[in-house]
Design an enzyme around this catalytic site. Structure first.
Site, PDB file in Angstrom:
ATOM      1  N   TYR A  68       5.462  -2.529 -14.391  1.00 33.65           N
ATOM      2  CA  TYR A  68       6.757  -2.447 -15.071  1.00 33.65           C
ATOM      3  C   TYR A  68       6.690  -1.541 -16.303  1.00 33.65           C
ATOM      4  O   TYR A  68       5.616  -1.152 -16.761  1.00 33.65           O
ATOM      5  CB  TYR A  68       7.174  -3.855 -15.490  1.00 33.65           C
ATOM      6  CG  TYR A  68       6.251  -4.457 -16.529  1.00 33.65           C
ATOM      7  CD1 TYR A  68       6.600  -4.441 -17.869  1.00 33.65           C
ATOM      8  CD2 TYR A  68       5.020  -5.017 -16.180  1.00 33.65           C
ATOM      9  CE1 TYR A  68       5.755  -4.966 -18.835  1.00 33.65           C
ATOM     10  CE2 TYR A  68       4.172  -5.539 -17.130  1.00 33.65           C
ATOM     11  CZ  TYR A  68       4.544  -5.514 -18.453  1.00 33.65           C
ATOM     12  OH  TYR A  68       3.712  -6.023 -19.409  1.00 33.65           O
ATOM     13  N   SER A 125       3.297  -8.891 -24.527  1.00 33.58           N
ATOM     14  CA  SER A 125       2.479  -8.824 -23.319  1.00 33.58           C
ATOM     15  C   SER A 125       3.228  -9.461 -22.165  1.00 33.58           C
ATOM     16  O   SER A 125       3.809 -10.536 -22.312  1.00 33.58           O
ATOM     17  CB  SER A 125       1.149  -9.552 -23.539  1.00 33.58           C
ATOM     18  OG  SER A 125       0.518  -9.840 -22.316  1.00 33.58           O
ATOM     19  N   LYS A 126       3.198  -8.790 -21.022  1.00 32.05           N
ATOM     20  CA  LYS A 126       3.831  -9.355 -19.823  1.00 32.05           C
ATOM     21  C   LYS A 126       3.158 -10.681 -19.450  1.00 32.05           C
ATOM     22  O   LYS A 126       3.808 -11.601 -18.966  1.00 32.05           O
ATOM     23  CB  LYS A 126       3.709  -8.350 -18.674  1.00 32.05           C
ATOM     24  CG  LYS A 126       4.440  -8.758 -17.398  1.00 32.05           C
ATOM     25  CD  LYS A 126       5.941  -8.679 -17.556  1.00 32.05           C
ATOM     26  CE  LYS A 126       6.658  -8.868 -16.224  1.00 32.05           C
ATOM     27  NZ  LYS A 126       8.105  -8.892 -16.366  1.00 32.05           N
ATOM     28  N   ARG A 127       1.851 -10.762 -19.697  1.00 30.59           N
ATOM     29  CA  ARG A 127       1.111 -11.992 -19.362  1.00 30.59           C
ATOM     30  C   ARG A 127       1.660 -13.195 -20.119  1.00 30.59           C
ATOM     31  O   ARG A 127       1.559 -14.321 -19.661  1.00 30.59           O
ATOM     32  CB  ARG A 127      -0.377 -11.818 -19.689  1.00 30.59           C
ATOM     33  CG  ARG A 127      -1.130 -10.920 -18.743  1.00 30.59           C
ATOM     34  CD  ARG A 127      -2.623 -11.053 -18.941  1.00 30.59           C
ATOM     35  NE  ARG A 127      -3.038 -10.775 -20.298  1.00 30.59           N
ATOM     36  CZ  ARG A 127      -3.267  -9.559 -20.773  1.00 30.59           C
ATOM     37  NH1 ARG A 127      -3.108  -8.509 -19.988  1.00 30.59           N
ATOM     38  NH2 ARG A 127      -3.657  -9.373 -22.015  1.00 30.59           N
ATOM     39  N   ASP A 177      13.455  -6.429 -17.168  1.00 26.57           N
ATOM     40  CA  ASP A 177      13.779  -7.824 -17.483  1.00 26.57           C
ATOM     41  C   ASP A 177      14.972  -7.900 -18.437  1.00 26.57           C
ATOM     42  O   ASP A 177      15.873  -8.729 -18.269  1.00 26.57           O
ATOM     43  CB  ASP A 177      12.586  -8.537 -18.132  1.00 26.57           C
ATOM     44  CG  ASP A 177      11.414  -8.721 -17.187  1.00 26.57           C
ATOM     45  OD1 ASP A 177      11.650  -8.780 -15.965  1.00 26.57           O
ATOM     46  OD2 ASP A 177      10.276  -8.794 -17.676  1.00 26.57           O
TER      47      ASP A 177
END
Length: 494
Positions: free
Chosen positions: A31, A261-263, A271
Site C-alpha cells: 500500500y 505503521s501498517k502493522r 484506507d
C-alpha cells in the site's frame, strides 16, 4: 576486467541539464502509506514550483519484498492525487528505463568502474552477502588484496561482492536542507556492499547511480537515510559527479514515541479514502506534516494543489517529526466537504446515501443538501439518513423535549392537528409544508419548535437528524409522511 569507457560517456551525454529534476522512487511492496504519499507530494511540489521535471521510478530490485498489484496501487494513487509525472515507466523519457530491474546491467559496470578507481574492492569472504554494519572492514582480508590477485580470482569464477572502500582516516561532511551540515568520522562508516553476488545492486548503490544518470537535482527521502548520506557523498565524489541537494524528511508519527505503521493499524492513503476522507483534504493535511508556509501565508491552513505549488519552499520543511492527528484530518475534511459546490457534494455523497436509502423515490440530491453542513466524513452519511428508507423503532419518550416544551400529551395534540393540516395541502412542496406548519403553530398559540419537534420525531424516528421537520417531510413525500405521523400518533394514544 576491461571497461567500455564510451559506454559511460554515452550515458553522461544523455543526462538532461539546466533545470530542477526530482524523482519519486517507491518500491512496489504494498500500500501507499502516509509517509510515502508525503514524499511523493514534496518531490512533485519541488519540481512544479521550479517548473522542473518530475520523474516516477519503480525500485523493484528487492525481489523478495515485491507484492503483486502494488505497482498498480502506485499509479492509481498518483493519478487520484493529481501528481502527474513527466517521465516514468508508462510515459518514457530520455534517461529510461525507469524500472530498476530493467537497469540491472548498468550497476555492475559502475561498480567495476569504482574498483578500477580504487573506491571499491572485490570481497570473497563468506559473510559478504549481507549489508550489515556488523561486518568490520578491519577484519576483511579482501580489502588489502592486490588488484591483480583479486581480478584473477574474479576471472576464475569465484563468487564475490563489491564493497565500497571507505577511507580509514578523516571525515566526510554533507549538507541537508533541513539538518544543515553534518560531519561524520570515516572510521564510523562501514564498507557497504554495492553489488551482491547475484549481480544485483544494493538499494544504496542503485539509488546513487540512478539519481545521477537521471539528472536528479533534489533527492527527497526519509531522515532514516541520514546515516547513509556520507557514504552517498563518497560515491558521488569517487565518480566525480555533482552531489544533489539532499532533503531528508523526519518521520510521520502516530504519537510522540511511535512511527506510523501498517502493522499497528495505521491507515494508508487507500484506507483514508475508504474511511470517507476526500483526496484533496488528505493531500492538504499531508503537505503540512513537516512543512509550513512562510511569510504572509504562515497562518494559512487550506491550500489547493495549485496553491501548494506556488507556496512550497523547501526551506519550510521541518526537521522535527510530525504527528498524524486523525481529528485534525477530520477537521480539514469537514471544511473541504462544506466548501464543495452543492452539485459536486451531491455527486460524491450519492453512493453513501444509497448504501442506506434504497427507495428510488427518495431524491438523493435533496438528502445531500441536508447533509453538506453536517457531515465530517462521507462514511458518516449512511447512519445519518437510514431513516428515509425505513422508520426506525423508537420509544414514546423521544417526543419529550424540555427545550421545545413538549411531552407525550402535547406531542399528541400537535400531531392530531398537523395530520389534517398536511393532508389538506394542494401541492407537496417544501415551501407549502413550511407555511402550513408555521401557520398551524400560530393558530395553536405555540412556539414553532413545540409543533416541529413531534412532527420531526414521528417522521424520522430519531432524536438527531440532518435537516428539520419541513425538509424531512418534503423529501419523504405526502403519503409516507402522513403514514409515519399517524404511526407516531398511535404510539402516543396507546
Amino acid at each position: 576486467m576491461e571497461l567500455d569507457m564510451p559506454f559511460f560517456d554515452e550515458l553522461e551525454a544523455r543526462i538532461p541539464k539546466g533545470k530542477v529534476r526530482t524523482r519519486f522512487a517507491p518500491s512496489p511492496t504494498g500500500y501507499m502509506h502516509v509517509g510515502n504519499l508525503r514524499t511523493a507530494l514534496y518531490t512533485w511540489l519541488i519540481a512544479r514550483h521550479d517548473r522542473g521535471t518530475f520523474i516516477l521510478r519503480i525500485e523493484d530490485t528487492d525481489q523478495g519484498r515485491l507484492v503483486e498489484g502494488a505497482t498498480d496501487v502506485i499509479y492509481k494513487t498518483m493519478r487520484e492525487c493529481g501528481l502527474d509525472h513527466d517521465e516514468g515507466p508508462d510515459v518514457g523519457g530520455p534517461v529510461g528505463p525507469y524500472i530498476q530491474s530493467q537497469r540491472r546491467d548498468l550497476y555492475g559496470k559502475y561498480a567495476h568502474l569504482l574498483v578500477k578507481r580504487g573506491a571499491a574492492y572485490y570481497c570473497f569472504c563468506e559473510k559478504t552477502e549481507e549489508e550489515s554494519t556488523s561486518f568490520d572492514r578491519a577484519d576483511d582480508p579482501c580489502r588489502a588484496l592486490p588488484a591483480a590477485q583479486a581480478e584473477a580470482r574474479v576471472d576464475a569464477g569465484e563468487p564475490y561482492v563489491i564493497r565500497q572502500r571507505i577511507p580509514h582516516e578523516g571525515t566526510t561532511t554533507f549538507h541537508d536542507v533541513s539538518f544543515g551540515d553534518i560531519t561524520v568520522e570515516n572510521k564510523t562508516l562501514d564498507d557497504q556492499v554495492l553489488l551482491k553476488r547475484d549481480g544485483l545492486p544494493t538499494y544504496n548503490f542503485a539509488n546513487v547511480v540512478d539519481d545521477h544518470l537521471m539528472g536528479i537535482t533534489h533527492v527527497v527521502r526519509g531522515s532514516e537515510y541520514l546515516s547513509s548520506a556520507p557514504k552517498y557523498n563518497l560515491l558521488y565524489e569517487a565518480f566525480g559527479w555533482e552531489i544533489p541537494t539532499y532533503v531528508h524528511c523526519s518521520p510521520v508519527m502516530r504519537d510522540a514515541h511511535n512511527k506510523m505503521s501498517k502493522r499497528h493499524g495505521d491507515p494508508s492513503y487507500e484506507d483514508l479514502i475508504a474511511q470517507g476522507y476526500l483526496t484533496d483534504a488528505v493531500l492538504n493535511y499531508v503537505a503540512l506534516l513537516g512543512w509550513a508556509p512562510r511569510g504572509e501565508l504562515s497562518e494559512k491552513e487550506f491550500f489547493t494543489l495549485d496553491e501548494l505549488v506556488d507556496a512550497f519552499d523547501i526551506a519550510g520543511i521541518s526537521k522535527s517529526p510530525a504527528i498524524f492527528d486523525m481529528d485534525k484530518l477530520t477537521y480539514f475534511n469537514a471544511n473541504y466537504l462544506r466548501a464543495m459546490a452543492p452539485e459536486e457534494f451531491a455527486r460524491v455523497a450519492e453512493p453513501y446515501i444509497r448504501q442506506a436509502v434504497k427507495n428510488p423515490a427518495i431524491d438523493t440530491s435533496a438528502v445531500a443538501a441536508l447533509l453538506q453542513a453536517r457531515c465530517e466524513k462521507l462514511t458518516d452519511i449512511p447512519e445519518k439518513v437510514d431513516f428515509f428508507d425505513a422508520l426506525p423503532d423508537y420509544g414514546v419518550e423521544f417526543f419529550t423535549n424540555k427545550k421545545s416544551k413538549t411531552d407525550a400529551e402535547i406531542s399528541r395534540r400537535m400531531l392530531q392537528a398537523a395530520i389534517p393540516a398536511l393532508e389538506a395541502l394542494p401541492e407537496w412542496t417544501a415551501e407549502g409544508v413550511h407555511d402550513a406548519l408555521i401557520a398551524l403553530a400560530e393558530s395553536l398559540g405555540v412556539k414553532n419548535a413545540t409543533l416541529m419537534w413531534p412532527v420531526r420525531i414521528a417522521a424520522a424516528g430519531k432524536l438527531v437528524t440532518p435537516g428539520g421537520a419541513v425538509e424531512i417531510c418534503h423529501i419523504l413525500g405526502r403519503e409516507e409522511t402522513l403514514r409515519r405521523l399517524r404511526l407516531g400518533l398511535a404510539k402516543l394514544e396507546a
